[in-house]
Design an enzyme around this catalytic site. Structure first.
Site, PDB file in Angstrom:
ATOM      1  N   CYS A   4       0.835  -1.202   0.000  1.00  0.00           N
ATOM      2  CA  CYS A   4       0.000   0.000   0.000  1.00  0.00           C
ATOM      3  C   CYS A   4       0.868   1.248   0.000  1.00  0.00           C
ATOM      4  O   CYS A   4       2.096   1.179   0.047  1.00  0.00           O
ATOM      5  CB  CYS A   4      -0.937   0.009   1.203  1.00  0.00           C
ATOM      6  SG  CYS A   4      -0.060   0.173   2.788  1.00  0.00           S
ATOM      7  N   CYS A  48       3.377   1.592   2.870  1.00  0.00           N
ATOM      8  CA  CYS A  48       4.629   0.851   2.675  1.00  0.00           C
ATOM      9  C   CYS A  48       5.571   1.654   1.783  1.00  0.00           C
ATOM     10  O   CYS A  48       6.756   1.843   2.095  1.00  0.00           O
ATOM     11  CB  CYS A  48       4.361  -0.502   2.022  1.00  0.00           C
ATOM     12  SG  CYS A  48       3.139  -1.533   2.855  1.00  0.00           S
ATOM     13  N   ASP A  86      10.904  25.154 -33.002  1.00  0.00           N
ATOM     14  CA  ASP A  86      12.038  25.446 -33.868  1.00  0.00           C
ATOM     15  C   ASP A  86      11.527  25.335 -35.310  1.00  0.00           C
ATOM     16  O   ASP A  86      10.543  24.644 -35.577  1.00  0.00           O
ATOM     17  CB  ASP A  86      13.157  24.439 -33.601  1.00  0.00           C
ATOM     18  CG  ASP A  86      14.337  24.647 -34.519  1.00  0.00           C
ATOM     19  OD1 ASP A  86      14.801  25.792 -34.631  1.00  0.00           O
ATOM     20  OD2 ASP A  86      14.780  23.664 -35.140  1.00  0.00           O
ATOM     21  N   ASP A 121      19.273  22.972 -30.349  1.00  0.00           N
ATOM     22  CA  ASP A 121      18.031  23.073 -29.578  1.00  0.00           C
ATOM     23  C   ASP A 121      18.187  22.484 -28.178  1.00  0.00           C
ATOM     24  O   ASP A 121      17.298  22.645 -27.343  1.00  0.00           O
ATOM     25  CB  ASP A 121      16.890  22.335 -30.299  1.00  0.00           C
ATOM     26  CG  ASP A 121      16.533  22.975 -31.630  1.00  0.00           C
ATOM     27  OD1 ASP A 121      16.596  24.219 -31.706  1.00  0.00           O
ATOM     28  OD2 ASP A 121      16.210  22.249 -32.575  1.00  0.00           O
TER      29      ASP A 121
END
Length: 756
Positions: A18, A21, A442, A647
């Site tokens: 869960c 944990c 771009d 880029d």
């Protein structure tokens, strides 16, 4: 900690059930000296830890996890992404089979227990049936439910609590209560209460929880469907041409440089480059592109794609963990193991959830006991009523749903994205993409095809060089450049039969052009800024350059030994899909900006053809970053879309970096999202998928929280005074199982989300 010192490791963790944990392991790892970041994933059953190897080591990380009460092992060395996925599939299948078997058998025993719990129906007295039920429930708890109690005890020993704690305390209390009622019924009779037992309830509660866990395990496996399909794409063997013969060899034995033979309809075994023959390949599983892609000599092929009707031979290049398919599988596994920022909300709640529920159960018991006493009830009746309500509170509370709400959505969404050719690299990128309001594009290779062609060449009046001489000099210089425009010029020169000569002293001047020495002559190729820096007068050809720019062509001046020789125009056509993709971004409420190093007139022409809102022209790489910072300073959430090396800084600076998959490895590596095909439609798909995923995450968290907010008070009995409604522990267990399954099922709907 320096960037060079940082290392990352993914450690398998077992025993987590869960969010509590998951949170406990993560908090413990984060406190360890030398750990920079720790991300624990309940769905994947692993912990991803970034650490300083000078301060800690993998063994210490494993021991730290074990100290919290969970199992941990170092990852298997040299295991490929395919092997990792196969091992995980095997583990999840085994888990599902085990849970399903236990759920079915326990359910059958529960049905028998229900019948035995009504002695009159089976012709036995109450005491005999109680003893039989005691034996049955003890057997179920020792076998099918054993892991609940083992894990709860382990958590207790480590001063923690989890879902197993709630189940173990709830069923354990019911069992002990029933044992006392069976062994010493007089204790209850003296209080005026019948010694009723809850053995059948214990069995059915365990059966229902196991059933929910089985459905949950099955659903977890379904969240990895796309990843599993990718891992299964690679063939087991390859046909290799060796010593004038063709032999089938295991894929692991293929070496770089081997010649691979591919026949019609076969799947490509490894990455490579075609050396003879041609065909059309189905790359849809990797790129999302439904149309076959034509391939001929010199073209790259990707392992896992499907050959069409042609036959060809190719040279094997990248193999194993370096192959495109293996890299995609690795990126997807890393993404599915990552955390979305929204997970932090569930973590904060889960950190205190179980202790709060335990406190509420005690409060419920005391409250019921006092209320029944105050209304004239006897002590025995008060304790029975209080006990049932307290057990219902323990059983109905479910931190599982909170732990699954976000990671299930991330897993399914990243898998769905891969099917569309959109590779999302993590939960944070997935969540952030949903908040975008501005997309910066771009130009070259993003809005345009990225495969420009030479359209014009005008020489200066009175120049000592002919058009072919100018083209030969420019092509010789550009032969050393990696820019897309350079390739177009070299290709054009070869098509015209112009001799391309070697260049010396080549230098690329970012945002301005290039320079080199060809046959002893200094050649400059670039924009007016470069010419101005070198004191070259471009006035004689400025009108021609302006005309070319107005037609959306990139004009490049050429100077030889300091004298203007000509102007060359290269046009990079707008992609056929770009205008529709940009219109789609507009329809989604996004502002679209184009950045380019081209001059303003060329940029404006391209922007008009593509339908871009705003243009920023003449920018260097650092200028792109500055423009992104400016937009972010206005409060915008910005995505940068590009495909070139220049880029890279902008992709990192953006809130979300999106790389066109046809671009360089540098751009793809720097990005948060990679599009596996050169199509801007993928940008809109990524953002749309992110928005749908965010909606699903919010629904999951809403359900997980509201379920407990509503369910726990009902189990505690708040509706009893007004409606006489009191939730039994059995119904509470059914509701708990339903909550986890509903959250995972809601996430699974993303597998079929329709994104055009």
């Amino acid at each position: 900690m320096t960037a060079t010192a940082r290392e990352k490791i993914v450690i398998p963790v077992s025993g987590m059930t869960c969010a509590a944990c998951q949170g406990r392991v993560q908090r413990t790892l984060s406190k360890l000296p030398g750990v920079e970041d720790a991300s624990v994933n309940l769905m994947m059953g692993n912990a991803t830890v970034a650490y300083d190897p000078a301060t800690t080591d993998p063994d210490a990380l494993v021991e730290t996890i074990r100290s919290t009460g969970y199992g941990a092992e170092l990852p298997v060395p040299n295991r490929t992404a395919f092997e990792e996925q196969a091992a995980r599939d095997e583990a999840t299948s085994a888990e599902f089979s085990d849970l399903r078997r236990k759920a079915i058998i326990t359910g059958i025993i529960g049905a028998v227990a229900m019948v035995i719990s009504m002695p009159a129906m089976v012709g036995m007295n109450h005491a005999a049936s109680a003893w039989i039920l005691l034996v049955l429930s003890l057997a179920v708890m020792s076998w099918a439910g054993r892991h609940f109690y083992v894990r709860a005890w382990s958590a207790f020993r480590h001063h923690a609590a989890s879902m197993d704690t709630l189940v173990a305390v709830g069923t354990g209390a019911a069992f002990i209560y029933s044992v006392i009622a069976t062994v010493a019924p007089g204790f209850f009779l003296r209080g005026g209460v019948q010694p009723d037992v809850y053995f059948e309830a214990v069995i059915i509660i365990i059966a229902l929880i196991l059933t929910g866990n089985a459905f949950e395990a099955r659903a977890k496996r379904q969240t990895s469907t796309a990843l599993r399909k990718l891992a299964q794409l690679q063939p087991k063997t390859a046909r290799i041409a060796r010593d004038a013969a063709e032999v089938d060899v295991p894929i692991e034995e293929v070496k770089a440089g081997d010649t691979v033979v591919v026949r019609p309809g076969e799947r490509i075994p490894v990455d490579g480059e075609i050396v003879s023959g041609s065909s059309a390949l189905d790359e849809s599983m990797l790129t999302g592109e439904s149309l076959p892609v034509k391939k001929t000599t010199g073209d790259r092929v990707i392992g896992g794609t499907i050959n069409g009707t042609g036959a060809f031979r190719y040279r094997a290049t990248t193999l194993g963990a370096d192959s495109v398919l293996a890299q995609i599988v690795k990126v997807m596994r890393d993404a599915q193991g990552s955390r979305a920022p929204m997970q932090a909300l569930a973590d904060r709640v889960s950190a205190v959830f179980v202790p709060v529920v335990m406190s509420l159960a005690v409060t419920t018991f005391v409250g019921w006991f006092l209320i029944v006493h105050a209304t004239g009830g006897i002590a025995g009746a008060a304790s029975v009523r209080a006990f049932a309500a307290a057990v219902a509170v323990l059983i109905i509370a479910c931190p599982c749903a909170m732990g699954l709400a976000v990671p299930t959505a991330v897993m399914v969404a990243t898998g769905r994205g891969a099917e569309l050719g959109v590779l999302i690299k993590g939960g944070e990128a997935l969540q952030r993409a949903g908040d975008l309001d501005t997309v910066v594009l771009d130009k070259t290779g993003t809005i345009t095809e990225g495969k420009p062609t030479v359209t014009d060449l005008v020489t200066a009046a009175g120049a000592a060089h002919s058009a072919d001489d100018v083209l030969a000099l420019v092509a010789s210089v550009e032969g050393s450049s990696e820019h897309p425009l350079a390739d177009a010029i070299v290709r054009h020169a070869k098509e015209k039969g112009v001799v391309v000569r070697p260049a010396a002293q080549f230098e690329s001047l970012t945002g301005r052009g290039v320079t080199a020495v060809v046959d002893g002559r200094v050649v400059l190729v670039g924009n007016d800024r470069l010419m101005g820096e070198q004191h070259v007068d471009v006035a004689p050809l400025r009108a021609d350059a302006d005309r070319m720019s107005a037609d959306a062509k990139t004009a490049m001046y050429v100077a030889v030994d300091g004298q203007l020789a000509g102007v060359l125009a290269v046009a990079d056509p707008v992609r056929a899909s770009s205008r529709d993709a940009i219109a789609r971004l507009h329809a989604m409420g996004l502002h679209v900006v184009m950045l380019t190093g081209d001059n303003q007139r060329t940029a404006d022409a391209i922007a008009k053809a593509a339908g871009v809102d705003h243009v920023v022209a003449g920018v260097l790489p650092e200028g792109k970053v500055a423009e992104l910072r400016r937009l972010q300073g206005e409060g915008r959430v910005v995505a940068m879309v590009g495909d070139g090396i220049n880029d890279g800084p902008a992709l990192v600076a953006a809130d979300v970096g999106i790389a066109i998959g046809t671009g360089t490895d540098v751009a793809v590596e720097a990005a948060d999202i990679a599009l596996m095909r050169g199509d801007l439609q993928g940008v809109a798909q990524a953002i749309q998928l992110s928005r749908r995923t965010m909606r699903t995450m919010k629904q999951n968290l809403f359900w997980a929280f509201v379920y407990n907010v509503i369910g726990i008070p009902i189990a505690a009995g708040v509706l009893y005074p007004a409606f006489g409604l009191l939730l039994s522990p059995v119904l509470a267990s059914a509701a708990m199982a339903f909550s986890s399954v509903s959250v995972v099922s809601n996430s699974l709907r993303l597998r079929h989300v329709r994104i055009a």
